[in-house]
Design an enzyme around this catalytic site. Structure first.
Site, PDB file in Angstrom:
ATOM      1  N   THR A  19       0.819  -1.217   0.000  1.00 39.09           N
ATOM      2  CA  THR A  19       0.000   0.000   0.000  1.00 39.09           C
ATOM      3  C   THR A  19       0.850   1.263   0.000  1.00 39.09           C
ATOM      4  O   THR A  19       0.437   2.289  -0.529  1.00 39.09           O
ATOM      5  CB  THR A  19      -0.924  -0.012   1.242  1.00 39.09           C
ATOM      6  OG1 THR A  19      -1.771  -1.140   1.132  1.00 39.09           O
ATOM      7  CG2 THR A  19      -1.774   1.232   1.338  1.00 39.09           C
ATOM      8  N   TYR A  32      -8.053   0.158  -4.132  1.00 39.75           N
ATOM      9  CA  TYR A  32      -6.819   0.690  -4.705  1.00 39.75           C
ATOM     10  C   TYR A  32      -5.945  -0.472  -5.098  1.00 39.75           C
ATOM     11  O   TYR A  32      -6.210  -1.621  -4.732  1.00 39.75           O
ATOM     12  CB  TYR A  32      -6.103   1.574  -3.680  1.00 39.75           C
ATOM     13  CG  TYR A  32      -5.600   0.792  -2.497  1.00 39.75           C
ATOM     14  CD1 TYR A  32      -6.435   0.497  -1.428  1.00 39.75           C
ATOM     15  CD2 TYR A  32      -4.292   0.308  -2.480  1.00 39.75           C
ATOM     16  CE1 TYR A  32      -5.983  -0.259  -0.362  1.00 39.75           C
ATOM     17  CE2 TYR A  32      -3.833  -0.449  -1.405  1.00 39.75           C
ATOM     18  CZ  TYR A  32      -4.691  -0.733  -0.358  1.00 39.75           C
ATOM     19  OH  TYR A  32      -4.246  -1.484   0.688  1.00 39.75           O
ATOM     20  N   SER A  65       1.746  -7.706  -0.462  1.00 37.31           N
ATOM     21  CA  SER A  65       2.586  -8.657   0.287  1.00 37.31           C
ATOM     22  C   SER A  65       1.873  -9.972   0.593  1.00 37.31           C
ATOM     23  O   SER A  65       2.484 -10.905   1.097  1.00 37.31           O
ATOM     24  CB  SER A  65       3.139  -8.018   1.551  1.00 37.31           C
ATOM     25  OG  SER A  65       2.143  -7.898   2.530  1.00 37.31           O
ATOM     26  N   THR A  98       1.787  -4.392   4.358  1.00 38.53           N
ATOM     27  CA  THR A  98       1.696  -4.632   5.797  1.00 38.53           C
ATOM     28  C   THR A  98       1.222  -6.054   6.135  1.00 38.53           C
ATOM     29  O   THR A  98       1.446  -6.527   7.246  1.00 38.53           O
ATOM     30  CB  THR A  98       0.739  -3.624   6.452  1.00 38.53           C
ATOM     31  OG1 THR A  98      -0.537  -3.742   5.834  1.00 38.53           O
ATOM     32  CG2 THR A  98       1.254  -2.211   6.338  1.00 38.53           C
ATOM     33  N   ASP A  99       0.590  -6.725   5.175  1.00 39.04           N
ATOM     34  CA  ASP A  99      -0.031  -8.014   5.515  1.00 39.04           C
ATOM     35  C   ASP A  99       0.975  -9.063   5.992  1.00 39.04           C
ATOM     36  O   ASP A  99       0.675  -9.836   6.904  1.00 39.04           O
ATOM     37  CB  ASP A  99      -0.816  -8.560   4.309  1.00 39.04           C
ATOM     38  CG  ASP A  99      -2.109  -7.803   4.082  1.00 39.04           C
ATOM     39  OD1 ASP A  99      -2.479  -6.979   4.934  1.00 39.04           O
ATOM     40  OD2 ASP A  99      -2.761  -8.032   3.048  1.00 39.04           O
ATOM     41  N   LYS A 171       0.857  -7.388  12.963  1.00 36.38           N
ATOM     42  CA  LYS A 171      -0.260  -6.585  12.490  1.00 36.38           C
ATOM     43  C   LYS A 171      -1.468  -6.965  13.329  1.00 36.38           C
ATOM     44  O   LYS A 171      -1.844  -8.135  13.410  1.00 36.38           O
ATOM     45  CB  LYS A 171      -0.538  -6.854  11.008  1.00 36.38           C
ATOM     46  CG  LYS A 171      -1.557  -5.904  10.415  1.00 36.38           C
ATOM     47  CD  LYS A 171      -1.671  -6.043   8.897  1.00 36.38           C
ATOM     48  CE  LYS A 171      -2.652  -5.009   8.354  1.00 36.38           C
ATOM     49  NZ  LYS A 171      -2.796  -5.104   6.885  1.00 36.38           N
ATOM     50  N   GLU A 289       3.048 -31.390  30.129  1.00 42.58           N
ATOM     51  CA  GLU A 289       2.631 -32.280  29.036  1.00 42.58           C
ATOM     52  C   GLU A 289       3.513 -32.157  27.796  1.00 42.58           C
ATOM     53  O   GLU A 289       3.599 -33.088  26.995  1.00 42.58           O
ATOM     54  CB  GLU A 289       1.214 -31.911  28.612  1.00 42.58           C
ATOM     55  CG  GLU A 289       0.150 -32.831  29.117  1.00 42.58           C
ATOM     56  CD  GLU A 289      -1.189 -32.445  28.504  1.00 42.58           C
ATOM     57  OE1 GLU A 289      -1.375 -32.609  27.298  1.00 42.58           O
ATOM     58  OE2 GLU A 289      -2.034 -31.927  29.268  1.00 42.58           O
TER      59      GLU A 289
HETATM   60  N1  DGL Z   1      -2.465  -6.571   0.775  1.00 37.96           N
HETATM   61  C1  DGL Z   1      -1.584  -5.583   0.927  1.00 37.96           C
HETATM   62  C2  DGL Z   1      -0.143  -5.847   1.169  1.00 37.96           C
HETATM   63  O1  DGL Z   1       0.171  -6.396   2.194  1.00 37.96           O
HETATM   64  C3  DGL Z   1      -1.895  -4.182   0.878  1.00 37.96           C
HETATM   65  C4  DGL Z   1      -2.058  -3.778   2.297  1.00 37.96           C
HETATM   66  C5  DGL Z   1      -0.893  -3.038   2.857  1.00 37.96           C
HETATM   67  O2  DGL Z   1       0.188  -2.892   2.306  1.00 37.96           O
HETATM   68  O3  DGL Z   1      -1.159  -2.530   3.917  1.00 37.96           O
HETATM   69  O4  DGL Z   1       0.658  -5.491   0.362  1.00 37.96           O
END
Ligand code: DGL
Length: 331
Positions: A19, A32, A65, A98-99, A171, A289
């Protein structure tokens, strides 16, 4: 504190997309596309703000990502390893979606030395959104990577004016600019374009890489626990070639008795089993355990990061549960 001695540092930017490089084409649009802005354009915008650091960019990928994969990790690792040895580079910033940023950050943290800062940065709003956080996060990341006190802390992640260590970063929100949290430690520094305050001293000065970067990532699926689950949930993960299973368990890494027993059988057949938690925060400690079942407790690592640590260790030929437990126990 500001560190003027490094204000003209040479920073290598490795761009992967996300993003932070995304655009919607209209400020009020919800959808987007990530990875739209080339790194050169991005660097030009940052330079125009009057940054003193000298930035050099390399576009490693332009993906969301969610599509991050071992080949790209390998390219990123090699670029960082070269930069660690290159006297012309003072620090590295990786722009990343960010993912999966927490997975990339931990993988690089485990496999690279700590002699220079490596900083991951992302954004939650595309570049052309109202109140986009991308350029601010980027400038903050440059500030961190250019700071002499940033090395010796492993790989770092910068988001929403905070610096979080790779081991702690996760995250924790699907939306909003304050999407990341650190656990067990929260931020280790606070950063803005005009200030940087570390909350403690570096803890890993000049530490060599702890593990080799995997030639091949072993198959390690994650088993997500849910009420009423049956053993078929485990069985379908125990394919030929499965080397480990990470349990995203209830609470402190729990699972129904039938599942624990099936996992103990898996551990007996040399599949390494790590108990983590599906709960966002909290430690998963060893229980008596675990000794009987041959399990490992993930401690502060969430399931996706426990999986990365386990893969790195298995790829290095380490499959003794006691040694693996030690790696989960240490910072
Ligand atoms: N799906 C995304 C990624 O991880 C866009 C979201 C982001 O970057 O925050 O690239």
């Amino acid at each position: 504190m500001n560190n003027p001695k490094n204000s003209s540092a040479n920073i290598l930017i490795l761009a992967t997309g996300g993003t932070i490089a995304g655009t919607a084409g209209a400020a009020l649009k919800r959808d987007y596309r990530p990875g739209q802005i080339g790194i050169d354009a991005f660097i030009q915008q940052a330079d125009a703000l009057g940054l003193k650091a000298r930035l050099t960019g390399r576009e490693v990928a332009a993906i969301g990502s969610e599509d991050m994969h071992p080949d790209l990790w390998s390219t990123l690792y090699s670029a960082c390893a070269e930069a660690m040895d290159d006297p012309q580079v003072d620090g590295v910033v990786i722009t990343h979606g960010t993912d999966t940023a927490e997975e990339t950050a931990l993988l690089l943290d485990l496999t690279l030395p700590t002699n220079k800062p490596i900083v991951l940065v992302g954004a939650m709003r595309p570049a052309d959104a109202v109140g986009s956080d991308g350029m601010r996060n980027f400038v903050n990341a440059i500030r961190v990577a250019a700071d002499g006190d940033a090395s010796g802390r492993g790989v770092l992640l910068v988001m929403s004016d905070r610096v979080i260590s790779a081991r702690d970063a996760r995250k924790a929100r699907t939306s909003g600019t304050d999407a990341f949290r650190g656990f067990p430690r929260d931020s280790i520094a606070s950063v803005t374009p005009s200030s940087l305050d570390w909350f403690g001293d570096p803890w890993a000065t000049d530490r060599p890489a702890r593990f080799a970067f995997p030639d091949k990532f072993p198959t390690v699926p994650i088993l997500y626990a849910y009420a009423g689950m049956q053993t078929d949930a485990v069985d379908c993960l125990m394919q030929d070639g499965t080397k480990g299973i990470v349990l995203a368990g209830f609470g402190e890494g729990n699972a129904p008795g039938i599942i624990r027993r099936r996992l103990a059988e898996a551990a007996e057949s040399e599949i390494v089993v790590v108990r983590a938690s599906r709960v966002d925060e909290g430690l998963v400690d060893r229980e008596s355990e675990d000794d009987e079942s041959g399990f490992i407790a993930a401690r502060g690592l969430n399931p996706v990061k426990a999986r990365i640590l386990l893969q790195v260790m298995l790829a290095s030929g380490i499959n003794d549960p006691a040694l693996i437990q030690q790696a989960f126990d240490r910072r």
